[in-house]
Design an enzyme around this catalytic site. Sequence first.
Site, PDB file in Angstrom:
ATOM      1  CD  GLU A 102      41.407  36.572  37.717  1.00 38.69           C
ATOM      2  OE1 GLU A 102      41.631  36.249  36.499  1.00 38.69           O
ATOM      3  OE2 GLU A 102      40.992  37.363  37.997  1.00 38.69           O
TER       4      GLU A 102
ATOM      5  CB  CYS B 195      46.834  37.814  42.337  1.00 42.41           C
ATOM      6  SG  CYS B 195      46.356  39.013  43.806  1.00 42.41           S
TER       7      CYS B 195
ATOM      8  CG  HIS C  10      41.388  39.075  41.740  1.00 42.05           C
ATOM      9  ND1 HIS C  10      41.788  39.029  40.592  1.00 42.05           N
ATOM     10  CD2 HIS C  10      42.260  39.630  42.451  1.00 42.05           C
ATOM     11  CE1 HIS C  10      43.208  38.876  40.707  1.00 42.05           C
ATOM     12  NE2 HIS C  10      43.457  39.575  41.706  1.00 42.05           N
TER      13      HIS C  10
END
Length: 209
Positions: free
Chosen positions: A85, A149, A168
């Site tokens: 991410e 998250c 992730h």
Amino acid sequence: MDNSKRNVVVTGFEPFGAHTINASWVAVQELKKLGLGKDVDLHVYEVPVEYQAVQSLVPSLWKQYHPQLVVHVGVSGMATTVTLEKCGRNLGYKGLDNSRFCPHSQCCIEGGPDCIDSVIDMESVCKRVTASGLGVAVSVSKDAGRYLCDFTYYTSLYLSHGRSAFVHVPPIAKPYSGEDLGRALQAIIQEMLNMLDRAEEKIHCQHVH
């Protein structure tokens, strides 16, 4: 703590919803077995899926360890690759957590920027890890999903001025085993540390001239 060693903190999440076994915590425990090499002290934590717990835990990890890097790992039921991410977002937290709570403001840090990018170039990490022939597919994303998250990532990025990362992972056996995910995390985090080292050497060289 041995000062010649670097501290790295890696977190996974506890079970929530349909994820009765959270692949992120399985992967982090596998990583702990593998380690990050003799120069790195690896500290792992299981994070509650609760906004308020995150708000107190994340700052305490930075304070306690002064880590070179913090990497948060979460599970995504939609993921089929290990996903890096790029950024965390401040607004849009409407999903209730494990204690049926969500922030009234629906944001992480009131008055904080809408989006904070990691200082780590995720595209470059993805390319290098993919080229290493790991056998685990890695991809990059700009949306960590506006749940715990994303909330954890943003909070960490805000506190660390971008020295955090979020990864992730797919659920276990869809398609990778816990061991596969642990190996992937090891390769990814080692690449991130190499990158931070190169950036620091560059800064150091610029100061010397």
